[in-house]
Enzyme design. Structure first.
Site, PDB file in Angstrom:
ATOM      1  N   SER B 325      -1.168  -2.843  -9.569  1.00 17.08           N
ATOM      2  CA  SER B 325      -0.725  -1.675  -8.794  1.00 17.08           C
ATOM      3  C   SER B 325      -0.213  -0.537  -9.652  1.00 17.08           C
ATOM      4  O   SER B 325       0.084   0.549  -9.125  1.00 17.08           O
ATOM      5  CB  SER B 325       0.364  -2.098  -7.822  1.00 17.08           C
ATOM      6  OG  SER B 325      -0.120  -3.130  -6.994  1.00 17.08           O
ATOM      7  N   ASP B 364      -3.569  -7.484   1.782  1.00 21.41           N
ATOM      8  CA  ASP B 364      -2.462  -6.736   1.214  1.00 21.41           C
ATOM      9  C   ASP B 364      -1.452  -7.757   0.705  1.00 21.41           C
ATOM     10  O   ASP B 364      -1.426  -8.891   1.177  1.00 21.41           O
ATOM     11  CB  ASP B 364      -1.804  -5.853   2.292  1.00 21.41           C
ATOM     12  CG  ASP B 364      -0.876  -4.821   1.691  1.00 21.41           C
ATOM     13  OD1 ASP B 364      -1.301  -3.648   1.586  1.00 21.41           O
ATOM     14  OD2 ASP B 364       0.269  -5.188   1.306  1.00 21.41           O
ATOM     15  N   HIS B 370       1.921  -2.880   6.019  1.00 22.90           N
ATOM     16  CA  HIS B 370       2.987  -1.902   5.898  1.00 22.90           C
ATOM     17  C   HIS B 370       3.033  -0.939   7.082  1.00 22.90           C
ATOM     18  O   HIS B 370       3.787   0.019   7.068  1.00 22.90           O
ATOM     19  CB  HIS B 370       2.805  -1.090   4.606  1.00 22.90           C
ATOM     20  CG  HIS B 370       2.922  -1.925   3.383  1.00 22.90           C
ATOM     21  ND1 HIS B 370       1.835  -2.570   2.839  1.00 22.90           N
ATOM     22  CD2 HIS B 370       3.988  -2.263   2.618  1.00 22.90           C
ATOM     23  CE1 HIS B 370       2.220  -3.251   1.764  1.00 22.90           C
ATOM     24  NE2 HIS B 370       3.534  -3.086   1.618  1.00 22.90           N
ATOM     25  N   CYS B 383       1.454  -0.287  -1.178  1.00 22.11           N
ATOM     26  CA  CYS B 383       0.545  -0.755  -0.143  1.00 22.11           C
ATOM     27  C   CYS B 383      -0.869  -0.859  -0.684  1.00 22.11           C
ATOM     28  O   CYS B 383      -1.432   0.102  -1.197  1.00 22.11           O
ATOM     29  CB  CYS B 383       0.575   0.218   1.041  1.00 22.11           C
ATOM     30  SG  CYS B 383      -0.693  -0.168   2.266  1.00 22.11           S
TER      31      CYS B 383
END
EC number: 3.4.16.4
Lengths: 377, 611
Positions: B325, B364, B370, B383
């Site tokens: 991420s 996710d 989310h 997210c």
């Protein structure tokens, strides 16, 4: 120097000094030549010995000693040499044999005879005894000597030469042989015999080769092609050539020879000292040194030509030419036109016994010159 | 007087005279030959022999320069030259070499190998040369020998300068080390420049700035005699010592990073964003470079090689990790700049994503999703679904091109050799490597920094620095200053600016501040007690692919299969002075493992306090 007003005319052209010198049996030109050579030699040796006063001192003492021997011998009448020639020969050969036997016991090369106080090489005696004996023998023979006379002379030469070669000391053997051969030649040996002997000698070469020691063969081989083993056997010759060549016409200057001073040159104070001369004093110095030698030899030839009987004539002639052979064998070796045989440059190389022998020889020549009787006419 | 003989053979005088005359002719011929030979050698061959004679006597001896010292930014010595004591023997001055060796062996406790090595060296050297028997004598050995020295003529303790790294493991991957010049080195270097030098930089700064550090070899023209023994100096050209290098590295930061990593293996790279100066460069675990200087024993080297932790492996430079991420802020910028993304447009996140006409679910990290997220909250909460969709809408090629501007997929050009470029895939990239075309699903997972994407920690740190700079591209560099030496310091690369709208920077950077400082941020745990804002982004990189329908449970997978924890950050967020990238291998979640490491480094740097 012509100081002698009062006695002028007593003997035409002779000064008092010359008379005195003659009375103490000194030949002035020869003595002057030898003293000059000795002085020059000490200068060269100082450089060749890496500026060692110790070496210089020892050589100087040897020179003085040898000069004393020379002058002592000059006092002896030539007839005594003649009488004692065969005896000296016999003693020398016996000593050679003794050295050989001791060498057998001691395993290995043995050239020295240790008399407790002094050590000397009996082969040195033969350098004088052989020409003396040949001269003694052939002076009693007709001219030209018959074949048997030549053969007997040959035996006088061959026995000591063989013994010395067996030590093994090839250089001295050659010099002793040369001394005898020169005497035979001067005695008037027929050209035919000479040719036959020369041919026989050449024919015997392979046989001699067979009996040579390995290191002696190496020396001959490397003379033929020194570059083949630049860092090994040919090293002496190559470094010697570099020293001579780099000296050029004027030389690098006294004590400035890098080859000599930096120890590239092997045996530079003994057998290869001529290369030091060539490097530091150049061609000019070499010619100068050769000129001194030629002056000495010229004077000696003059003496032998003036000699009054066959024995002294032959002996002085043989000693003179042998001296030249010494000079030539050494310088020829150093410049690379002769094989490397361990022969010192007479009177210049550092070393003891050979110098005494040499000057003893010159003592004989002085004796011959100064014991002449004025002949009528 | 023998007149009798003369009377008997009256012609013998004439014969004698003619023989003498003949001899004189021979004599003169011999003298002529001698003189001719002398003229040939001394006049004709003079030049040739003069050259030979010159070659004979002059020997060139190298004078090796002293290697430059390496300092950190505060003047701490990272690489130094210290005298090393070795026991050396001069064989020609030793009467009985065998006996001496045996005595020394018992006196100093030398191994048979030492003696064997000495004998080998002995055969390669001349007998007046000093040959080492034992290198690196310890103090006890020096003392033992010093007492007995009078009994060992020809044996001495010699001092040689040898490279040492006082911080050992702490700097091994950045500073690198020097080692014996190898056969391979000899092929590439000019031997004349290295005569007399036995060591060369093999890695790190030592290798990059080898020329500067080494200096210039001087020499002495020595007059030698026939044995090669020098007897005088003709001329001396002194060596120019190597340049001292000051690095931007801060050894205290380096230590803080290593300590903060704790038990985890991984890498930390910290930079000054404005300049690209590297403040910390950590690859853990590390190794002690000092044995490499002398020649590391094979067993020890094999142990390092075989270690499952791979201490020799420079993770910061060559470790290619999925960025996870941590790429999201950059992708957000891509969406804003090259896509049609509006920062405030909300995307619904049900906890998974499906491509049209496919049943495959891209999950996710938060099982329930989310909800509706805009770009800021997508970054703050990390997210995945938001970025699946973003990537897909941009397309791989646009994304790849944009990410390339931040240096993904290319080498940063840091001044440590051996860097790997990492990967940021494109259709073109795949075409070259695979017979299959690019699949849309691959774009999806690229959106969360998985799949083909691979970054190195130094790359990640540099991208973070560009972010902190709001577009100014810098090249990471450890070299900060050069003092003395023969060569000039290399030119710095020209800096370029990325043209990105200021409000887009604001959006993304604010989102990154929220990662740390908002209650929903994935790294909120590190916010406490900070005197400044940190802008960061967590990352959790999958090592082990979880099958469809299965749940990844950290406790259930072995350590080697656990996710890598990543964190990138810069601070203070408003005026960045430090940018950091952290990778903790198999650390699990980025926010809980990697972020505290980054905080520790930043605190150390910005507050000067221990974490």
């Amino acid at each position: 120097m012509r100081y002698d007003p009062g006695l002028a005319g007593f003997s035409a052209g002779e000064t008092r000094f010359e008379r005195i010198m003659k009375r103490i049996h000194i030949d002035i030109p020869l003595f002057a030549g030898l003293v000059t050579l000795s002085g020059v030699a000490l200068v060269i040796l100082y450089s060749a010995s890496a500026q060692s006063f110790d070496v210089l001192l020892r050589q100087g003492i040897r020179l003085l000693l040898a000069m004393a021997v020379m002058l002592a011998i000059a006092q002896i009448h030539p007839r005594h040499f003649r009488f004692y020639s065969p005896l000296l020969w016999g003693v020398g050969v016996l000593l050679l044999a003794a050295v050989l036997v001791m060498g057998e016991i001691g395993k290995g090369a043995q050239r020295w005879l240790d008399l407790g106080v002094v050590r000397f090489q009996p082969s040195e005696i033969l350098k004088l005894a052989v020409p003396m004996t040949v001269a003694w023998y052939l002076s009693e023979c007709p001219v030209p000597p018959a074949f048997r006379h030549v053969a007997v002379a040959g035996v006088f030469i061959a026995i000591p030469v063989g013994l010395i070669a067996k030590q093994p000391d090839l250089g001295t053997a050659i010099l002793v042989g040369a001394a005898g051969a020169v005497a035979v030649f001067l005695a008037g040996i027929r050209w035919l015999y000479l040719l036959v002997l020369g041919g026989a000698g050449a024919g015997l070469l392979p046989v001699v080769w067979h009996f040579l020691h390995d290191y002696q063969r190496d020396r001959v081989l490397m003379f033929l092609n020194p570059e083949a083993d630049a860092l090994g056997r040919g090293y002496h010759i190559i470094q010697s050539k570099i020293a001579i060549g780099s000296g050029g016409f004027y030389g690098k200057g006294w004590l400035q020879g890098s080859q000599a001073q930096l120890e590239f040159l092997p045996e530079k104070s003994t057998d290869f000292i001529f290369a030091v001369v060539a490097e530091e004093f150049g061609l000019l110095g070499c010619l100068g040194l050769l000129a001194i030698y030629l002056f000495i030899i010229g004077r000696c030839i003059h003496i032998s030509l003036q000699a009054q009987d066959a024995y002294t004539r032959l002996l002085s002639g043989a000693l003179t030419l042998t001296f030249f052979v010494y000079v030539f064998v050494n310088t020829g070796m150093v410049v690379g036109i002769l094989p490397v045989v361990g022969v010192p440059l007479p009177l210049v190389s550092y070393g003891g016994t050979s110098m005494v022998t040499l000057l003893a020889g010159f003592g004989i020549l002085m004796s011959v010159q100064t014991h002449r009787k004025l002949l009528p006419g | 007087m023998n007149i009798r003989a003369a009377r008997r053979f009256p012609n013998d005088v004439r014969v004698f005279q003619s023989r003498i005359a003949f001899s004189v002719v021979l004599l003169l011929l011999a003298v002529a030959a001698l003189v001719a030979r002398l003229v040939y050698l001394q006049i004709v061959g003079h030049e040739h022999y003069a050259t030979l004679s010159q070659d004979n006597r002059v020997k060139i001896a190298p004078l090796p320069p002293t290697r430059g010292v390496i300092f950190d930014r505060n003047g701490e010595v990272l690489a130094d030259n210290v005298p090393s004591y070795s026991l050396e023997l001069v064989p020609e001055r030793i009467d009985d070499l065998d006996a001496t060796l045996a005595e020394l062996q018992t006196l100093l406790g030398l191994s048979d190998e030492d003696v064997r090595r000495f004998r080998k060296l002995r055969s390669q050297h001349k007998s007046f040369e000093s040959i080492p028997l034992k290198m690196r004598l310890d103090e006890e050995q020096i003392a033992r020998f010093a007492v007995k020295q009078p009994f060992f003529p020809g044996v001495q303790i010699a001092v040689r300068m040898i490279r040492t790294y006082p911080y050992a493991e702490l700097t091994a991957h950045a500073v690198g080390y020097v080692s014996r010049i190898s056969e391979a080195d000899l092929k590439t270097l000019d031997p004349s420049l290295y005569s007399g030098t036995y060591h060369i930089g093999k890695s790190g700064i030592e290798k990059t700035y080898e020329t500067l550090l080494h200096g210039r070899t001087g020499h002495q023209e020595l007059e030698t005699n026939v044995q090669g023994r020098s007897i005088g100096v003709l001329n001396t050209v002194p060596p120019i010592p190597g340049a001292d290098l000051r690095l931007s590295l801060d050894i205290t930061l380096q230590r803080a990073a290593v300590d903060a990593l704790g038990d985890y293996n991984g890498a930390v790279v910290a930079m000054e964003p404005a300049t690209g100066r590297v403040l910390a460069f950590v690859s853990k675990p590390s190794f002690d470079p000092n044995p490499f200087v002398y020649g590391i024993p094979k067993a020890d080297y094999d142990r390092l090689q075989a270690s499952p932790d791979r201490p020799l492996y420079n993770r910061a430079l060559r470790g290619v990790y999925p960025p996870g991420s941590t790429v999201k802020p950059f992708e957000g910028l891509a969406g804003l700049e090259v896509g049609d993304l509006a920062a405030d447009r909300k995307v619904s996140c049900p906890g998974y994503f499906q491509l049209p006409n496919s049943s495959h679910q891209y999950r996710d990290w938060r099982k329930g999703g989310h909800g509706a997220v805009d770009l800021k909250s997508a970054i703050t909460q990390s997210c995945d679904v938001y970025f699946y969709k973003l990537a897909l809408s941009l397309g791989i090629d646009k994304l790849s091109e944009f990410m390339g501007r931040f240096g993904f997929g290319t080498r940063t050009g840091i001044d440590i050799p051996g860097e790997l470029p990492g990967v940021y895939p494109s259709k073109e990239w795949k075409k070259k490597r695979s017979k299959y075309p690019w699949f849309p699903g691959e774009t999806v997972i690229t959106g969360i920094g998985q799949g083909y994407v691979g970054v190195t920690p130094v790359q990640l740190a540099r991208a973070t620095a560009i972010l902190a700079n709001r577009g100014r591209v810098v090249t990471p560099r450890l070299l900060d200053g050069v003092q003395g030496g023969a060569g000039a310091a290399p030119e710095e690369r020209r800096r370029e600016e990325l043209a990105i709208a200021p409000e887009h920077w604001d959006t993304v950077i604010q989102a990154m501040i929220d990662v740390v400082h908002s209650p929903r941020g994935t790294a909120k745990s590190i916010a406490g007690g900070l005197a400044y804002h940190i802008a960061g982004k967590t990352g959790t990189a999958q090592v082990f692919s979880v099958a469809q329908g299965q749940k990844y449970r950290e406790s259930e997978v072995s350590k080697e299969m656990r996710d890598h924890a990543l964190f990138i950050a810069f601070a203070p967020a408003e005026q960045p002075r430090i940018a950091v990238a952290v990778i903790a291998e198999h650390g699990g979640h980025g926010g809980s493992v990697a972020a505290p490491v980054a905080r520790a480094v930043m605190e150390r740097y910005l507050s000067g306090s221990a974490p």
